[in-house]
Design a protein around this motif. Sequence first.
Motif, PDB file in Angstrom:
ATOM      1  N   ALA A  57      24.121 -84.335  23.040  1.00  0.00           N
ATOM      2  CA  ALA A  57      24.053 -85.613  23.728  1.00  0.00           C
ATOM      3  C   ALA A  57      25.342 -86.354  23.399  1.00  0.00           C
ATOM      4  O   ALA A  57      25.665 -86.548  22.219  1.00  0.00           O
ATOM      5  N   TYR A  58      26.097 -86.723  24.430  1.00  0.00           N
ATOM      6  CA  TYR A  58      27.381 -87.381  24.229  1.00  0.00           C
ATOM      7  C   TYR A  58      27.146 -88.849  23.876  1.00  0.00           C
ATOM      8  O   TYR A  58      26.510 -89.596  24.620  1.00  0.00           O
ATOM      9  N   GLU A  59      27.680 -89.238  22.716  1.00  0.00           N
ATOM     10  CA  GLU A  59      27.402 -90.563  22.172  1.00  0.00           C
ATOM     11  C   GLU A  59      28.557 -91.532  22.426  1.00  0.00           C
ATOM     12  O   GLU A  59      29.732 -91.186  22.276  1.00  0.00           O
ATOM     13  N   VAL A  60      28.181 -92.760  22.773  1.00  0.00           N
ATOM     14  CA  VAL A  60      29.144 -93.851  22.908  1.00  0.00           C
ATOM     15  C   VAL A  60      28.662 -95.019  22.049  1.00  0.00           C
ATOM     16  O   VAL A  60      27.529 -95.017  21.565  1.00  0.00           O
ATOM     17  N   TYR A  61      29.540 -96.006  21.863  1.00  0.00           N
ATOM     18  CA  TYR A  61      29.250 -97.078  20.918  1.00  0.00           C
ATOM     19  C   TYR A  61      29.359 -98.436  21.584  1.00  0.00           C
ATOM     20  O   TYR A  61      30.325 -98.725  22.299  1.00  0.00           O
ATOM     21  N   ALA A  62      28.364 -99.280  21.293  1.00  0.00           N
ATOM     22  CA  ALA A  62      28.354-100.628  21.841  1.00  0.00           C
ATOM     23  C   ALA A  62      29.220-101.580  21.027  1.00  0.00           C
ATOM     24  O   ALA A  62      29.822-102.504  21.584  1.00  0.00           O
ATOM     25  N   ASP A  63      29.264-101.362  19.718  1.00  0.00           N
ATOM     26  CA  ASP A  63      29.872-102.347  18.827  1.00  0.00           C
ATOM     27  C   ASP A  63      31.179-101.887  18.196  1.00  0.00           C
ATOM     28  O   ASP A  63      31.627-102.429  17.208  1.00  0.00           O
ATOM     29  N   ARG A  64      31.793-100.849  18.790  1.00  0.00           N
ATOM     30  CA  ARG A  64      33.078-100.357  18.307  1.00  0.00           C
ATOM     31  C   ARG A  64      34.072-100.302  19.462  1.00  0.00           C
ATOM     32  O   ARG A  64      33.709 -99.981  20.599  1.00  0.00           O
ATOM     33  N   SER A  65      35.331-100.607  19.161  1.00  0.00           N
ATOM     34  CA  SER A  65      36.375-100.511  20.179  1.00  0.00           C
ATOM     35  C   SER A  65      36.965 -99.099  20.189  1.00  0.00           C
ATOM     36  O   SER A  65      36.775 -98.322  19.244  1.00  0.00           O
ATOM     37  N   TYR A  66      37.683 -98.786  21.253  1.00  0.00           N
ATOM     38  CA  TYR A  66      38.201 -97.445  21.475  1.00  0.00           C
ATOM     39  C   TYR A  66      39.721 -97.425  21.564  1.00  0.00           C
ATOM     40  O   TYR A  66      40.356 -98.421  21.922  1.00  0.00           O
ATOM     41  N   GLN A  67      40.282 -96.241  21.263  1.00  0.00           N
ATOM     42  CA  GLN A  67      41.710 -95.985  21.405  1.00  0.00           C
ATOM     43  C   GLN A  67      41.968 -95.211  22.707  1.00  0.00           C
ATOM     44  O   GLN A  67      41.037 -94.749  23.372  1.00  0.00           O
ATOM     45  N   ASP A  68      43.241 -95.045  23.047  1.00  0.00           N
ATOM     46  CA  ASP A  68      43.605 -94.403  24.312  1.00  0.00           C
ATOM     47  C   ASP A  68      43.165 -92.942  24.400  1.00  0.00           C
ATOM     48  O   ASP A  68      43.032 -92.401  25.507  1.00  0.00           O
ATOM     49  N   ASP A  69      42.964 -92.298  23.252  1.00  0.00           N
ATOM     50  CA  ASP A  69      42.544 -90.892  23.276  1.00  0.00           C
ATOM     51  C   ASP A  69      41.021 -90.749  23.273  1.00  0.00           C
ATOM     52  O   ASP A  69      40.495 -89.644  23.136  1.00  0.00           O
ATOM     53  N   GLY A  70      40.304 -91.865  23.405  1.00  0.00           N
ATOM     54  CA  GLY A  70      38.853 -91.823  23.446  1.00  0.00           C
ATOM     55  C   GLY A  70      38.186 -91.853  22.092  1.00  0.00           C
ATOM     56  O   GLY A  70      36.956 -91.792  22.004  1.00  0.00           O
ATOM     57  N   THR A  71      38.964 -91.951  21.013  1.00  0.00           N
ATOM     58  CA  THR A  71      38.392 -92.046  19.670  1.00  0.00           C
ATOM     59  C   THR A  71      38.131 -93.505  19.318  1.00  0.00           C
ATOM     60  O   THR A  71      38.690 -94.423  19.931  1.00  0.00           O
ATOM     61  N   LEU A  72      37.281 -93.708  18.319  1.00  0.00           N
ATOM     62  CA  LEU A  72      36.987 -95.064  17.873  1.00  0.00           C
ATOM     63  C   LEU A  72      38.161 -95.636  17.091  1.00  0.00           C
ATOM     64  O   LEU A  72      38.854 -94.916  16.364  1.00  0.00           O
ATOM     65  N   THR A  73      38.370 -96.927  17.220  1.00  0.00           N
ATOM     66  CA  THR A  73      39.367 -97.603  16.395  1.00  0.00           C
ATOM     67  C   THR A  73      38.899 -97.568  14.940  1.00  0.00           C
ATOM     68  O   THR A  73      37.765 -97.945  14.647  1.00  0.00           O
ATOM     69  N   PRO A  74      39.718 -97.084  14.009  1.00  0.00           N
ATOM     70  CA  PRO A  74      39.294 -97.034  12.605  1.00  0.00           C
ATOM     71  C   PRO A  74      38.867 -98.405  12.098  1.00  0.00           C
ATOM     72  O   PRO A  74      39.460 -99.431  12.458  1.00  0.00           O
ATOM     73  N   ARG A  75      37.825 -98.420  11.275  1.00  0.00           N
ATOM     74  CA  ARG A  75      37.304 -99.688  10.763  1.00  0.00           C
ATOM     75  C   ARG A  75      38.351-100.463   9.968  1.00  0.00           C
ATOM     76  O   ARG A  75      38.239-101.681   9.803  1.00  0.00           O
ATOM     77  N   SER A  76      39.359 -99.754   9.451  1.00  0.00           N
ATOM     78  CA  SER A  76      40.392-100.411   8.658  1.00  0.00           C
ATOM     79  C   SER A  76      41.384-101.188   9.515  1.00  0.00           C
ATOM     80  O   SER A  76      42.205-101.940   8.982  1.00  0.00           O
ATOM     81  N   GLN A  77      41.318-101.034  10.824  1.00  0.00           N
ATOM     82  CA  GLN A  77      42.263-101.688  11.728  1.00  0.00           C
ATOM     83  C   GLN A  77      41.632-102.922  12.374  1.00  0.00           C
ATOM     84  O   GLN A  77      40.407-103.012  12.501  1.00  0.00           O
ATOM     85  N   PRO A  78      42.480-103.877  12.809  1.00  0.00           N
ATOM     86  CA  PRO A  78      41.952-105.082  13.469  1.00  0.00           C
ATOM     87  C   PRO A  78      41.197-104.724  14.748  1.00  0.00           C
ATOM     88  O   PRO A  78      41.524-103.762  15.437  1.00  0.00           O
ATOM     89  N   HIS A  79      40.175-105.521  15.040  1.00  0.00           N
ATOM     90  CA  HIS A  79      39.403-105.414  16.283  1.00  0.00           C
ATOM     91  C   HIS A  79      38.629-104.105  16.403  1.00  0.00           C
ATOM     92  O   HIS A  79      38.269-103.695  17.509  1.00  0.00           O
ATOM     93  N   ALA A  80      38.357-103.452  15.268  1.00  0.00           N
ATOM     94  CA  ALA A  80      37.579-102.207  15.311  1.00  0.00           C
ATOM     95  C   ALA A  80      36.137-102.481  15.712  1.00  0.00           C
ATOM     96  O   ALA A  80      35.516-101.675  16.417  1.00  0.00           O
ATOM     97  N   MET A  81      35.604-103.612  15.260  1.00  0.00           N
ATOM     98  CA  MET A  81      34.213-103.957  15.539  1.00  0.00           C
ATOM     99  C   MET A  81      34.145-104.989  16.665  1.00  0.00           C
ATOM    100  O   MET A  81      34.961-105.903  16.741  1.00  0.00           O
TER     101      MET A  81
END
Length: 250
Positions: free
Chosen positions: A161-185
Amino acid sequence: MPSIDINCDMGESFGAWNMGADEAIMPHITSANIACGFHAGDPGVMLSTVRLALRHGVALGAHPGLPDLQGFGRREIVMNAAEVYALVAYQVGALQGIAATQGARLHHVKTHGALYGMTGRSRALADAVAQAVFDIDPALQVYVANRHMTDAALALGLKVAYEVYADRSYQDDGTLTPRSQPHAMIEDPDLATAQVRQMVLQGSVRALSGKDVPLKADTLCVHGDQAGATVFAQQIGAALRADGILIAAT
Protein backbone atom coordinates in the motif's frame (compact mmCIF):
# COMPACT_ATOMS: atom_id res chain seq x y z
CA MET A 1 -15.31 5.87 -6.18
CA PRO A 2 -11.76 6.84 -5.15
CA SER A 3 -10.72 5.56 -1.74
CA ILE A 4 -8.02 6.10 0.85
CA ASP A 5 -7.01 4.45 4.11
CA ILE A 6 -6.14 6.75 7.01
CA ASN A 7 -3.45 5.25 9.23
CA CYS A 8 -1.90 6.49 12.45
CA ASP A 9 1.11 5.48 14.53
CA MET A 10 -0.28 4.41 17.89
CA GLY A 11 0.45 2.54 21.11
CA GLU A 12 3.53 4.65 21.71
CA SER A 13 3.12 5.06 25.46
CA PHE A 14 5.47 3.17 27.78
CA GLY A 15 4.87 2.30 31.42
CA ALA A 16 3.74 5.44 33.24
CA TRP A 17 4.75 7.65 30.30
CA ASN A 18 1.91 8.64 27.97
CA MET A 19 2.38 9.50 24.30
CA GLY A 20 -0.35 10.53 21.88
CA ALA A 21 -4.14 10.67 22.15
CA ASP A 22 -5.04 7.18 20.96
CA GLU A 23 -8.58 7.07 22.33
CA ALA A 24 -9.46 10.40 20.72
CA ILE A 25 -7.87 9.61 17.36
CA MET A 26 -8.96 5.99 16.91
CA PRO A 27 -12.57 6.77 15.81
CA HIS A 28 -11.22 8.88 12.93
CA ILE A 29 -8.81 6.39 11.32
CA THR A 30 -9.11 3.08 9.50
CA SER A 31 -5.79 1.40 10.29
CA ALA A 32 -3.45 1.59 13.29
CA ASN A 33 0.33 1.10 13.23
CA ILE A 34 1.02 -0.24 16.71
CA ALA A 35 4.45 0.13 18.31
CA CYS A 36 5.92 -3.23 19.29
CA GLY A 37 8.06 -2.36 22.32
CA PHE A 38 11.39 -1.45 20.72
CA HIS A 39 11.08 2.26 19.87
CA ALA A 40 7.96 2.69 22.03
CA GLY A 41 5.18 0.70 23.65
CA ASP A 42 5.22 -2.25 26.01
CA PRO A 43 3.18 -5.48 26.28
CA GLY A 44 0.35 -3.86 28.24
CA VAL A 45 0.13 -0.90 25.88
CA MET A 46 0.20 -3.22 22.88
CA LEU A 47 -2.72 -5.23 24.25
CA SER A 48 -4.81 -2.20 25.20
CA THR A 49 -4.19 -0.60 21.79
CA VAL A 50 -5.23 -3.77 19.97
CA ARG A 51 -8.42 -3.89 22.01
CA LEU A 52 -9.13 -0.22 21.34
CA ALA A 53 -8.62 -0.66 17.60
CA LEU A 54 -10.91 -3.68 17.49
CA ARG A 55 -13.67 -1.78 19.32
CA HIS A 56 -13.58 0.80 16.54
CA GLY A 57 -13.23 -1.62 13.64
CA VAL A 58 -9.72 -0.37 12.84
CA ALA A 59 -7.27 -2.65 11.00
CA LEU A 60 -4.26 -3.80 13.03
CA GLY A 61 -0.72 -3.14 11.86
CA ALA A 62 2.69 -3.82 13.38
CA HIS A 63 5.02 -0.81 13.57
CA PRO A 64 8.52 -2.25 14.17
CA GLY A 65 11.37 0.13 14.94
CA LEU A 66 14.93 0.19 16.17
CA PRO A 67 15.69 -0.77 19.81
CA ASP A 68 15.94 2.82 21.05
CA LEU A 69 13.29 3.87 23.58
CA GLN A 70 15.19 7.00 24.62
CA GLY A 71 15.52 8.20 21.03
CA PHE A 72 12.02 7.07 20.02
CA GLY A 73 13.54 5.01 17.22
CA ARG A 74 14.61 8.11 15.30
CA ARG A 75 18.36 7.65 15.86
CA GLU A 76 20.10 5.33 13.43
CA ILE A 77 21.82 2.22 14.77
CA VAL A 78 24.25 0.33 12.55
CA MET A 79 22.73 -3.09 11.91
CA ASN A 80 23.28 -5.77 9.29
CA ALA A 81 20.56 -7.54 7.34
CA ALA A 82 20.46 -10.55 9.67
CA GLU A 83 19.98 -8.31 12.70
CA VAL A 84 17.22 -6.33 10.99
CA TYR A 85 15.47 -9.55 9.97
CA ALA A 86 15.50 -10.76 13.58
CA LEU A 87 14.29 -7.53 15.15
CA VAL A 88 11.40 -7.21 12.64
CA ALA A 89 10.41 -10.86 13.05
CA TYR A 90 10.48 -10.48 16.85
CA GLN A 91 8.29 -7.37 16.88
CA VAL A 92 5.77 -8.42 14.25
CA GLY A 93 5.53 -11.85 15.85
CA ALA A 94 4.89 -10.32 19.27
CA LEU A 95 2.02 -8.17 18.05
CA GLN A 96 0.64 -11.04 16.00
CA GLY A 97 0.49 -13.09 19.20
CA ILE A 98 -1.29 -10.35 21.12
CA ALA A 99 -3.79 -9.92 18.28
CA ALA A 100 -4.45 -13.67 18.34
CA THR A 101 -5.41 -13.49 22.03
CA GLN A 102 -8.23 -11.17 20.95
CA GLY A 103 -9.34 -13.42 18.08
CA ALA A 104 -7.83 -11.04 15.50
CA ARG A 105 -5.14 -11.04 12.84
CA LEU A 106 -2.67 -8.43 11.66
CA HIS A 107 -3.48 -6.55 8.49
CA HIS A 108 -0.18 -4.82 7.67
CA VAL A 109 3.37 -3.90 8.66
CA LYS A 110 4.92 -0.44 8.51
CA THR A 111 8.49 0.29 9.56
CA HIS A 112 9.12 3.18 11.93
CA GLY A 113 11.43 6.17 11.97
CA ALA A 114 15.12 5.53 11.41
CA LEU A 115 14.47 1.93 10.36
CA TYR A 116 12.25 3.21 7.56
CA GLY A 117 15.01 5.62 6.50
CA MET A 118 17.64 2.87 6.53
CA THR A 119 15.56 0.68 4.21
CA GLY A 120 15.26 3.64 1.85
CA ARG A 121 19.04 3.66 1.41
CA SER A 122 19.78 -0.07 1.57
CA ARG A 123 18.07 -2.70 -0.55
CA ALA A 124 19.65 -5.39 1.63
CA LEU A 125 17.91 -4.03 4.74
CA ALA A 126 14.66 -3.63 2.84
CA ASP A 127 14.95 -7.26 1.73
CA ALA A 128 15.48 -8.30 5.35
CA VAL A 129 12.32 -6.50 6.47
CA ALA A 130 10.27 -7.95 3.63
CA GLN A 131 11.57 -11.47 4.23
CA ALA A 132 10.68 -11.30 7.91
CA VAL A 133 7.16 -10.18 7.08
CA PHE A 134 6.79 -12.88 4.42
CA ASP A 135 8.09 -15.61 6.72
CA ILE A 136 5.59 -14.67 9.44
CA ASP A 137 2.57 -14.31 7.13
CA PRO A 138 2.74 -13.79 3.34
CA ALA A 139 -0.81 -12.41 3.44
CA LEU A 140 0.36 -9.31 5.35
CA GLN A 141 0.48 -6.02 3.49
CA VAL A 142 3.49 -3.71 3.67
CA TYR A 143 2.95 0.04 3.80
CA VAL A 144 5.66 1.54 1.60
CA ALA A 145 6.99 5.00 0.88
CA ASN A 146 10.42 4.34 -0.62
CA ARG A 147 11.62 2.46 -3.71
CA HIS A 148 13.74 -0.19 -1.97
CA MET A 149 10.98 -1.24 0.42
CA THR A 150 8.49 -1.32 -2.44
CA ASP A 151 10.71 -3.44 -4.67
CA ALA A 152 11.66 -5.81 -1.84
CA ALA A 153 8.03 -6.46 -0.89
CA LEU A 154 6.85 -6.91 -4.46
CA ALA A 155 9.73 -9.30 -5.23
CA LEU A 156 8.31 -11.67 -2.60
CA GLY A 157 4.75 -11.27 -3.79
CA LEU A 158 3.67 -9.23 -0.77
CA LYS A 159 0.85 -6.76 -1.29
CA VAL A 160 1.93 -3.13 -0.89
CA ALA A 161 0.00 0.00 0.00
CA TYR A 162 1.62 3.25 -1.14
CA GLU A 163 1.77 5.64 1.79
CA VAL A 164 1.57 9.42 1.78
CA TYR A 165 1.74 11.91 4.64
CA ALA A 166 -0.63 14.63 5.75
CA ASP A 167 1.68 16.37 8.19
CA ARG A 168 5.03 16.19 6.39
CA SER A 169 6.36 18.27 3.51
CA TYR A 170 7.99 16.77 0.42
CA GLN A 171 11.13 17.27 -1.66
CA ASP A 172 11.39 17.33 -5.47
CA ASP A 173 12.35 13.64 -5.60
CA GLY A 174 9.18 12.62 -3.74
CA THR A 175 10.95 11.98 -0.42
CA LEU A 176 9.94 13.56 2.86
CA THR A 177 11.74 16.67 4.04
CA PRO A 178 14.06 15.54 6.87
CA ARG A 179 12.76 16.52 10.30
CA SER A 180 16.05 18.33 10.92
CA GLN A 181 15.26 20.85 8.17
CA PRO A 182 12.90 23.86 8.29
CA HIS A 183 9.26 23.33 7.30
CA ALA A 184 9.52 19.53 7.57
CA MET A 185 6.29 19.38 9.58
CA ILE A 186 2.94 20.79 8.48
CA GLU A 187 1.20 22.10 11.58
CA ASP A 188 -1.75 23.91 9.95
CA PRO A 189 -4.73 21.54 9.44
CA ASP A 190 -5.92 23.58 6.45
CA LEU A 191 -2.58 23.21 4.68
CA ALA A 192 -2.49 19.52 5.51
CA THR A 193 -6.01 19.04 4.16
CA ALA A 194 -5.15 20.84 0.92
CA GLN A 195 -2.06 18.65 0.49
CA VAL A 196 -4.07 15.48 1.07
CA ARG A 197 -6.80 16.49 -1.40
CA GLN A 198 -4.17 17.05 -4.09
CA MET A 199 -2.48 13.73 -3.37
CA VAL A 200 -5.71 11.72 -3.45
CA LEU A 201 -7.58 13.54 -6.24
CA GLN A 202 -4.68 14.53 -8.50
CA GLY A 203 -2.02 11.92 -7.74
CA SER A 204 0.63 14.52 -6.98
CA VAL A 205 2.07 16.58 -4.14
CA ARG A 206 3.45 20.11 -4.17
CA ALA A 207 7.05 20.01 -2.96
CA LEU A 208 8.56 22.83 -0.89
CA SER A 209 10.11 24.18 -4.10
CA GLY A 210 6.63 24.58 -5.63
CA LYS A 211 7.09 21.67 -8.03
CA ASP A 212 4.23 19.16 -8.38
CA VAL A 213 5.61 15.64 -7.89
CA PRO A 214 3.60 12.55 -8.99
CA LEU A 215 2.90 9.85 -6.40
CA LYS A 216 0.54 7.00 -5.56
CA ALA A 217 -1.74 7.30 -2.55
CA ASP A 218 -3.32 4.19 -1.04
CA THR A 219 -2.91 5.02 2.63
CA LEU A 220 -2.52 8.35 4.40
CA CYS A 221 -0.49 8.73 7.60
CA VAL A 222 -1.38 11.11 10.41
CA HIS A 223 1.27 10.99 13.15
CA GLY A 224 -0.26 10.31 16.54
CA ASP A 225 2.50 12.21 18.37
CA GLN A 226 1.92 15.34 16.29
CA ALA A 227 0.30 18.18 18.23
CA GLY A 228 -3.36 18.42 17.24
CA ALA A 229 -3.39 15.00 15.56
CA THR A 230 -7.07 14.46 16.41
CA VAL A 231 -8.04 17.73 14.71
CA PHE A 232 -5.97 16.73 11.67
CA ALA A 233 -7.69 13.37 11.40
CA GLN A 234 -11.19 14.82 11.87
CA GLN A 235 -10.76 17.68 9.40
CA ILE A 236 -9.03 15.63 6.73
CA GLY A 237 -11.61 12.86 6.98
CA ALA A 238 -14.49 15.33 6.67
CA ALA A 239 -12.92 17.03 3.64
CA LEU A 240 -12.29 13.74 1.83
CA ARG A 241 -15.83 12.49 2.47
CA ALA A 242 -17.18 15.80 1.14
CA ASP A 243 -15.20 15.11 -2.05
CA GLY A 244 -16.93 11.73 -2.38
CA ILE A 245 -13.85 9.75 -1.36
CA LEU A 246 -14.38 6.47 0.49
CA ILE A 247 -12.26 6.12 3.63
CA ALA A 248 -11.51 2.48 4.34
CA ALA A 249 -8.59 0.16 5.09
CA THR A 250 -6.87 -1.08 1.94
